[in-house]
Scaffold this motif. Structure first.
Motif, PDB file in Angstrom:
ATOM      1  N   ASN A   1       0.782   3.844  -3.162  1.00  0.00           N
ATOM      2  CA  ASN A   1       0.233   5.194  -2.989  1.00  0.00           C
ATOM      3  C   ASN A   1       1.298   6.291  -3.027  1.00  0.00           C
ATOM      4  O   ASN A   1       0.962   7.474  -2.982  1.00  0.00           O
ATOM      5  N   ASP A   2       2.552   5.903  -3.125  1.00  0.00           N
ATOM      6  CA  ASP A   2       3.634   6.889  -3.154  1.00  0.00           C
ATOM      7  C   ASP A   2       3.825   7.400  -4.590  1.00  0.00           C
ATOM      8  O   ASP A   2       4.792   7.074  -5.274  1.00  0.00           O
TER       9      ASP A   2
ATOM     10  N   ARG B   1      -7.704   0.533   0.429  1.00  0.00           N
ATOM     11  CA  ARG B   1      -6.516   1.283   0.853  1.00  0.00           C
ATOM     12  C   ARG B   1      -5.738   1.918  -0.303  1.00  0.00           C
ATOM     13  O   ARG B   1      -5.005   2.882  -0.091  1.00  0.00           O
ATOM     14  N   VAL B   2      -5.877   1.358  -1.506  1.00  0.00           N
ATOM     15  CA  VAL B   2      -5.116   1.916  -2.632  1.00  0.00           C
ATOM     16  C   VAL B   2      -5.855   3.149  -3.162  1.00  0.00           C
ATOM     17  O   VAL B   2      -7.071   3.141  -3.338  1.00  0.00           O
ATOM     18  N   ARG B   3      -5.061   4.192  -3.386  1.00  0.00           N
ATOM     19  CA  ARG B   3      -5.641   5.482  -3.769  1.00  0.00           C
ATOM     20  C   ARG B   3      -5.712   5.561  -5.297  1.00  0.00           C
ATOM     21  O   ARG B   3      -4.751   5.962  -5.954  1.00  0.00           O
ATOM     22  N   ALA B   4      -6.837   5.138  -5.861  1.00  0.00           N
ATOM     23  CA  ALA B   4      -6.979   5.144  -7.320  1.00  0.00           C
ATOM     24  C   ALA B   4      -8.460   5.189  -7.682  1.00  0.00           C
ATOM     25  O   ALA B   4      -9.302   4.675  -6.940  1.00  0.00           O
TER      26      ALA B   4
ATOM     27  N   VAL C   1       0.850  -1.209   0.000  1.00  0.00           N
ATOM     28  CA  VAL C   1       0.000   0.000   0.000  1.00  0.00           C
ATOM     29  C   VAL C   1       0.880   1.252   0.000  1.00  0.00           C
ATOM     30  O   VAL C   1       0.622   2.213  -0.731  1.00  0.00           O
ATOM     31  N   ARG C   2       1.939   1.208   0.819  1.00  0.00           N
ATOM     32  CA  ARG C   2       2.830   2.378   0.911  1.00  0.00           C
ATOM     33  C   ARG C   2       3.438   2.695  -0.461  1.00  0.00           C
ATOM     34  O   ARG C   2       3.402   3.838  -0.914  1.00  0.00           O
TER      35      ARG C   2
ATOM     36  N   GLY D   1      -3.200   8.683  -9.465  1.00  0.00           N
ATOM     37  CA  GLY D   1      -4.145   7.784  -8.802  1.00  0.00           C
ATOM     38  C   GLY D   1      -5.242   7.383  -9.769  1.00  0.00           C
ATOM     39  O   GLY D   1      -6.425   7.573  -9.499  1.00  0.00           O
TER      40      GLY D   1
END
Ligand code: NAD
Length: 517
Positions: free
Chosen positions: A432-433, A456-459, A428-429, A437
């Protein structure tokens, strides 16, 4: 003008549209403004090159700000013309469905024109064109189903309801990678909502839009409702984006142009939808069905030679399967077959444009310079019979860290960066870095993990155990620098409507404003 077309004799429109003139074997396109096919003010043209042969196959007008003004004013007049404004939403829907029928009948022709312009596999374009009518059926059906509300107001003596209204002139600006689907994502809902439009396709791939608009005229859309201007973004883009009669801008393209458009739109208070780039993570856990995941990883990055906004260009592999998965990827790709995009045996078609090829080569050099390890490809492919074709080998880098430019910046080509991870938190880190997205893939047989990761994934789009599923029925768009707004689905039409609140007095007597109660 000669009659020799660059297309085979059996490839032509099925419907009786005005034929595009041909000179010296090149199609000579005009813009479509107020129902007329016209050259650019000043008469300039841009040559369209076939990326397979390197030959010029068509010319399109090199539009100027005067052309933009003519098109926007035509769309503005059409918006207020009772021939369009007076149509019921149901009648608009029927027009859209008629257009859908014509698109369905002419899919083969549109696919061939698109292939000449951007060199995509004909087999893939045939699938796209088969689906294209659905944009118009879907939004044609939705046109008369958008409803306001009656509001349970807390104020006595008034009846309050809402209604949705079209905005006016919408400017739609498109890239070159999937011209007609990306155009239809905008055009179909904008028309269904009752707006009029000015379309600005990419300077590299304008021909299919110019052919498409002829079908719209045949379907019976009044003059000026759909206009097409062609030319360079840097020469005419600003005139379109800043035009006082344009109410909304729907843009798909790169982050640089997207940012400029957003700034210009803010200055003139225009609404915007921005569909921009991505650096999408495709995350494979060690509990995934690896036979399926291999196919998902390859489709994620190498479909259309990576020239897709949702390309899964960062492959995140759980450390325990890293080495075997990399080997399996290399084996799966084997000796891929390059060739003419119309040949059914061709697996990889050319890169669409020379500047895009240069960008890919630049990023491959950057990745090498950053210390990433090249394990496949990294060079042009030479293909017999097509010495000038823009072919590039599927390219894989391992030993990529997420802070490298190759992991942070969009290449828009067949270049895969592989990054290992330890566990869910680590995945996840890394995923999302990024400033982007747009999309993400997750491969696991653990359903709970799939759902957790999707949260949790920002997309804007997350695929679990598949990659690339899309539908006109579903919203599509990005978080962060991948864009603003959504296209597709019911949300898609709402972007082209303004909400109005209406207050109607039910009181027998309007209170005297000078007497407070
Ligand atoms: P681009 O930004 O260079 O050009 C896109 C369009 O914008 C072209 O029609 C161009 O002429 C026009 N344009 C350029 N500058 C402009 C300006 N200042 N004002 C107005 N118009 C301007 O992008 P491209 O190279 O054609 O396409 C590739 C990009 O598109 C990639 O970044 C890709 O990720 C993105 N894309 C995004 C999606 C999505 O849905 N998110 C889909 C496909 C492609």
């Amino acid at each position: 003008m000669t009659l020799h077309s660059p297309f085979p004799a059996d490839v032509s429109p099925v419907s009786p549209v005005v034929p595009t003139p041909v000179a010296d074997g090149r199609m000579v396109y005009g813009m479509s403004i107020d129902g007329a096919i016209v050259p650019a003010a000043g008469g300039g043209v841009i040559e369209s090159t076939d990326p397979v042969t390197g030959e010029v196959w068509a010319t399109i007008p090199r539009g100027q700000p005067e052309d933009v003004d003519r098109a926007v004013m035509a769309a503005h007049r059409a918006f207020h013309n009772p021939e369009w404004r007076g149509l019921s939403a149901s009648a608009r829907g029927a027009l859209l469905r008629k257009l859908a029928d014509l698109v369905a009948q002419n899919g083969d022709w549109l696919a061939h024109v698109e292939m000449k312009d951007n060199g995509k596999l004909l087999a893939e374009l045939n699938v796209q064109m088969k689906y294209l009518p659905n944009y118009y059926y879907y939004y044609g059906g939705l046109a008369d189903k958008v409803q306001g509300a009656t509001i349970p107001s807390d104020k006595p003596g008034v009846f309050n309801y809402t209604r949705y209204e079209p905005l006016g002139v919408v400017a739609c600006i498109m890239p070159w990678n999937s011209p007609l689907p990306l155009m239809s994502f905008k055009l179909a809902p904008a028309l269904a909502a009752g707006n009029t439009v000015v379309l600005k396709p990419s300077e590299f791939t304008s021909a299919s839009t110019l052919e498409f608009v002829k079908l719209a005229e045949l379907a019976g859309f009044p003059k000026g409702v759909i206009n097409v201007v062609t030319g360079y973004g840097h020469e005419m883009g600003d005139a379109l984006v800043s035009h006082p009669k344009v109410e909304r801008i729907a843009f798909t393209g790169g982050p640089v142009a997207g940012q400029k458009i957003n700034e210009a739109a803010a200055r003139s208070m225009k609404r915007v939808t921005l569909e921009l780039g991505g650096k999408s993570p495709n995350i494979i856990f060690d509990d995934a069905d690896l036979d399926q995941a291999i196919k998902g990883a390859v489709a994620g990055i190498f479909a259309a030679s990576g020239q897709t906004c949702v390309a899964g260009s960062r492959l995140l592999l759980q450390r325990s399967i890293h080495d075997q998965f990399v080997q399996r990827l290399i084996d799966f790709l084997g000796d891929v077959t390059f060739g003419h995009p119309s040949d059914p045996g061709t697996q990889i078609a050319p890169i669409s444009t020379a500047p895009q090829m240069a960008k890919i080569e630049e990023y491959v050099a950057i990745a090498k310079g950053e210390g990433a390890k090249l394990v496949r490809g990294g060079c042009r492919a030479s293909v017999e019979g097509y010495p000038n074709g823009l072919f590039y080998e599927p390219t894989i880098f391992t030993d990529v860290t997420n802070d490298m430019r190759i992991a942070q910046e969009e290449v828009f080509g067949p270049v895969l960066s592989i990054i290992p991870f330890d566990d869910e938190d680590d995945a996840v880190r890394i995923a999302n870095d990024t400033i982007f997205g747009l999309a993400a893939g997750v491969w696991t047989q653990n359903l709970g993990r799939g759902v957790r990761m999707a949260e949790r994934v920002r997309a804007g789009t997350v695929w679990v155990n598949n990659y690339r599923s899309t539908s006109i029925t579903s919203p599509f768009g990005g978080f962060g620098h991948s864009g603003i707004g959504r296209e597709g689905g019911i949300t898609g039409i709402m972007e082209y409507l303004e909400l109005k609140s209406v207050w109607l007095s039910t009181a027998v007597d309007i209170p005297n404003p000078f007497i407070r109660r």
